[in-house]
Design a protein around this motif. Structure first.
Motif, short mmCIF file in Angstrom:
data_model
loop_
_atom_site.label_atom_id
_atom_site.label_comp_id
_atom_site.label_asym_id
_atom_site.label_seq_id
_atom_site.Cartn_x
_atom_site.Cartn_y
_atom_site.Cartn_z
N GLY A 1 0.81 -1.22 0.00
CA GLY A 1 0.00 0.00 0.00
C GLY A 1 0.84 1.26 0.00
N LEU A 2 1.90 1.26 0.78
CA LEU A 2 2.79 2.42 0.86
C LEU A 2 3.44 2.70 -0.49
N VAL A 3 3.98 1.66 -1.11
CA VAL A 3 4.66 1.85 -2.40
C VAL A 3 3.64 2.17 -3.49
N ALA A 4 2.48 1.51 -3.47
CA ALA A 4 1.45 1.78 -4.48
C ALA A 4 1.00 3.24 -4.41
N ALA A 13 2.75 5.78 -3.32
CA ALA A 13 3.84 6.62 -3.82
C ALA A 13 3.92 6.55 -5.35
N LEU A 14 3.66 5.37 -5.91
CA LEU A 14 3.70 5.23 -7.37
C LEU A 14 2.65 6.11 -8.05
N THR A 15 1.53 6.34 -7.37
CA THR A 15 0.48 7.18 -7.98
C THR A 15 0.94 8.62 -8.16
N GLU A 16 1.97 9.01 -7.42
CA GLU A 16 2.48 10.38 -7.53
C GLU A 16 3.51 10.54 -8.66
N LEU A 17 3.88 9.44 -9.28
CA LEU A 17 4.82 9.50 -10.40
C LEU A 17 4.05 9.71 -11.71
N SER A 18 4.74 10.21 -12.70
CA SER A 18 4.14 10.36 -14.02
C SER A 18 3.94 8.98 -14.64
N GLU A 19 3.07 8.92 -15.62
CA GLU A 19 2.86 7.65 -16.34
C GLU A 19 4.16 7.17 -16.98
N GLU A 20 4.96 8.11 -17.45
CA GLU A 20 6.23 7.77 -18.09
C GLU A 20 7.18 7.13 -17.06
#
Length: 146
Positions: A111-114, A116-123
């Motif tokens: 959950g923590l990593v997921a 954080a991943l949402t805050e990254l760009s699609e690229e």
């Protein structure tokens, strides 16, 4: 190549350290040392594994793993079963408490990593996803080396 290796190790270790610290705050129970968590992971992945085989998997001395196993048995997270084929040997199994704790740990970590991943760009997410097969191959190479 040395600079790449250092950057890769620093990044992976940094991610693991941050995740471990954040998850420790969210998962109930006393925090476990990393070496004990690794033993639990081996037993979860290989139910019934013996101490010697777990030591080989972890690339640790059997007496070190035996000490960790004793600590985990005392903490109620592992139990030993006699090997039906060799009464001198024992097989390791997770207790229900360990299974629950590892599931909670996995949920919190993922959950923590997921999040954080949402805050990254699609690229950026695509680049990470594309790098995973190469990183998995690298892990396999490192695991196979003595």
């Amino acid at each position: 190549m040395t600079e790449l290796a250092e950057r890769l190790l620093g990044t992976v270790q940094g991610i693991r350290r941050v995740v471990r610290r954040r998850v420790r705050a969210d998962v109930p129970g006393f925090p476990l040392p990393g070496a004990q968590v690794e033993v639990l992971r081996v037993v979860a992945d290989h139910p019934g594994v013996g101490v010697a085989a777990a030591a080989r998997e972890l690339h640790l001395a059997a007496n070190s793993v035996s000490t960790l196993v004793n600590q985990l048995v005392e903490a109620g997270l592992l139990h030993r079963e006699p090997d039906p084929l060799d009464r001198r040997a024992t097989r390791l199994e997770l207790t229900a408490a360990a299974t629950d704790r590892m599931a909670a740990w996995r949920r919190a970590r993922t959950g923590l990593v997921a999040a954080a991943l949402t805050e990254l760009s699609e690229e950026d997410k695509a680049v990470i996803e594309q790098a995973l097969p190469a990183l998995e191959k690298l892990m396999g190479i490192l695991k196979e080396r003595p």
